[in-house]
Scaffold this active site. Sequence first.
Site, mmCIF file in Angstrom:
data_model
loop_
_atom_site.group_PDB
_atom_site.id
_atom_site.type_symbol
_atom_site.label_atom_id
_atom_site.label_comp_id
_atom_site.label_asym_id
_atom_site.label_seq_id
_atom_site.Cartn_x
_atom_site.Cartn_y
_atom_site.Cartn_z
ATOM 1 N N ILE A 12 -18.785 0.448 -6.574
ATOM 2 C CA ILE A 12 -18.478 -0.964 -6.317
ATOM 3 C C ILE A 12 -19.699 -1.665 -5.715
ATOM 4 C CG2 ILE A 12 -16.871 -2.561 -5.186
ATOM 5 C CD1 ILE A 12 -14.854 -0.147 -5.087
ATOM 6 N N SER A 34 -24.971 10.335 -0.598
ATOM 7 C CA SER A 34 -24.073 11.492 -0.591
ATOM 8 C C SER A 34 -23.158 11.469 -1.816
ATOM 9 C CB SER A 34 -23.233 11.532 0.686
ATOM 10 O OG SER A 34 -22.492 10.340 0.826
ATOM 11 N N ASN A 35 -22.901 10.277 -2.360
ATOM 12 C CA ASN A 35 -22.058 10.211 -3.573
ATOM 13 C C ASN A 35 -22.650 9.231 -4.591
ATOM 14 O OD1 ASN A 35 -19.740 11.102 -4.974
ATOM 15 N ND2 ASN A 35 -18.701 9.168 -4.520
ATOM 16 N N LEU A 59 -25.150 6.182 7.885
ATOM 17 C CA LEU A 59 -24.574 5.129 8.721
ATOM 18 C C LEU A 59 -24.634 5.494 10.203
ATOM 19 C CD1 LEU A 59 -23.113 2.537 8.040
ATOM 20 C CD2 LEU A 59 -21.008 3.858 7.796
ATOM 21 N N PHE A 80 -19.472 -0.874 2.414
ATOM 22 C CA PHE A 80 -18.823 -0.011 1.418
ATOM 23 C C PHE A 80 -18.887 1.462 1.808
ATOM 24 C CE2 PHE A 80 -20.451 -3.513 -1.314
ATOM 25 C CZ PHE A 80 -19.279 -3.882 -1.937
ATOM 26 N N LYS A 84 -14.217 8.847 -0.234
ATOM 27 C CA LYS A 84 -13.005 8.259 -0.816
ATOM 28 C C LYS A 84 -12.101 9.232 -1.577
ATOM 29 C CE LYS A 84 -15.258 6.972 -5.129
ATOM 30 N NZ LYS A 84 -15.406 6.039 -6.211
ATOM 31 N N SER A 124 -8.295 -0.723 1.322
ATOM 32 C CA SER A 124 -7.667 -0.215 0.096
ATOM 33 C C SER A 124 -6.179 -0.535 0.102
ATOM 34 C CB SER A 124 -7.857 1.304 0.063
ATOM 35 O OG SER A 124 -7.002 1.880 -0.888
ATOM 36 N N TYR A 148 -7.576 10.058 4.212
ATOM 37 C CA TYR A 148 -8.420 8.973 3.672
ATOM 38 C C TYR A 148 -7.779 7.616 3.971
ATOM 39 C CZ TYR A 148 -10.086 5.531 0.349
ATOM 40 O OH TYR A 148 -10.546 4.358 -0.214
ATOM 41 N N LYS A 152 -8.800 4.279 6.619
ATOM 42 C CA LYS A 152 -8.863 2.839 6.318
ATOM 43 C C LYS A 152 -7.986 2.046 7.285
ATOM 44 C CE LYS A 152 -11.624 3.012 2.757
ATOM 45 N NZ LYS A 152 -13.020 2.579 2.926
ATOM 46 N N ASN A 178 -6.883 -1.054 -7.969
ATOM 47 C CA ASN A 178 -7.530 0.073 -8.666
ATOM 48 C C ASN A 178 -8.763 -0.401 -9.428
ATOM 49 O OD1 ASN A 178 -4.768 0.999 -8.024
ATOM 50 N ND2 ASN A 178 -5.377 2.831 -9.133
ATOM 51 N N ARG A 291 2.278 13.879 -9.436
ATOM 52 C CA ARG A 291 1.245 14.297 -8.483
ATOM 53 C C ARG A 291 1.743 13.975 -7.076
ATOM 54 N NH1 ARG A 291 -4.641 11.589 -9.185
ATOM 55 N NH2 ARG A 291 -3.457 9.749 -8.561
#
Length: 344
Positions: A12, A34-35, A59, A80, A84, A124, A148, A152, A178, A291
């Site tokens: 994003i 890292s991602n 950070l 950001f 996640k 989120s 997670y 948030k 989403n 799930r």
Amino acid sequence: MKILITGGAGYIGTHTCVELLNAGHDILVLDNFSNSKPEALERVGEITGKFIEVCEADLQDRATLESIFYQNEIDAVIHFAGLKAVGESVEKPLKYYHNNVAGTVTLCEVMDKYNVRNLVFSSSATVYGENNLVPFTEDLPLSATNPYGRSKLIIEEILRDTAASNSNWSVALLRYFNPVGAHNSGLIGEDPSGVPNNLMPYISQVAVGKLPELQVFGDDYPTRDGTGVRDYIHVVDLALGHVRALEKIVTDRGIEAYNLGTGRGCSVLELVKSFEAACGKTIPFKIADRRAGDIAECYADVTKAERDLGWKATFGIDDMCMSTWKWQTLNPTGYEVTKKEITV
Ligand code: NAD
Ligand code: UFG
């Protein structure tokens, strides 16, 4: 304005960097990769024709953060940076609280010290938990079902307390539904590591032949076709929502939450159908068990964002699928393929 973008090399973040640069803002990206990969920001530079200032740091590296605020006239921060993956957060909750919560506290402490109190935060729709009725409005009771989501929720509360303590703070809590899709250039998009957890990248990897078939998690939900319904939002619409939120917080003080979604739900099978039309292939799938932790329906009431931010999502599901497919076919192995190779 000069904007610090934490996590700006991510999915994003890169799309938001493009829209901020297009809107004439200056940006400085802080990311520990890292991602994500530095290549993603090179491509932002290619799309916009602008030089991207990047600081590779965590950070929680307070000294580096301080030097950024000391050396630059930062007007606002779009935050950001965060981990996640829901499943990983269940296995490694402390990693998530450390990175997401403690990282945000460090960021806010340094912002406060340097008198920069304009913040846009990536929250989120997961904060609506599992007991609310759709469409979700911003004033619903909040809850979390995994570490997670709880990170948030905790950050939202920390930011509310912080804003209440000093009226110079101005904070937008952006609750994304989403995010899917990619920039229409095909140069930036979502680059998940390993097997994707989320539906759209999974479908896309089935379509390109990297994965054999999709598992549809449950066809016995109380929805129109029995499969889960979500509010998929094009990442470029989402990025534009950040530009509008930024413009809002620098003029109005206080803290507000905004849903960023389309206000429309789409089922798993509807998304599969739309993707098949976009890629011209059949997506093999089989129905599997539900799930754990999934809810039947999740979509936004977007009245507040439309009214207060003057923002509305414009792209539809077909645009989301077509742009994902373009990104997938131009970058079958994500950012690992160099730009030179894909243009040959
Ligand atoms: P992403 O993983 O692609 O981007 C996050 C970026 O933050 C990455 O570049 C990563 O390297 C960086 N980062 C992580 N921890 C860091 C740290 N401690 N210091 C510096 N950099 C760090 O994720 P994304 O999809 O772009 O999501 C951005 C934000 O939006 C995240 O906070 C995420 O929780 C939130 N969000 C995402 C979704 C979604 O479905 N993608 C939905 C709701 C909310
Ligand atoms: N699904 C499948 N098969 C898959 C993957 C997903 O059938 O292989 C289904 C899910 O059951 C759900 C829908 O597709 O019904 C969407 O699932 P995603 O994993 O793509 O997205 P979620 O809504 O579960 O979660 C996403 C983010 C979370 C975030 C949440 C709300 O992954 O981090 O949206 O914003 F919290």
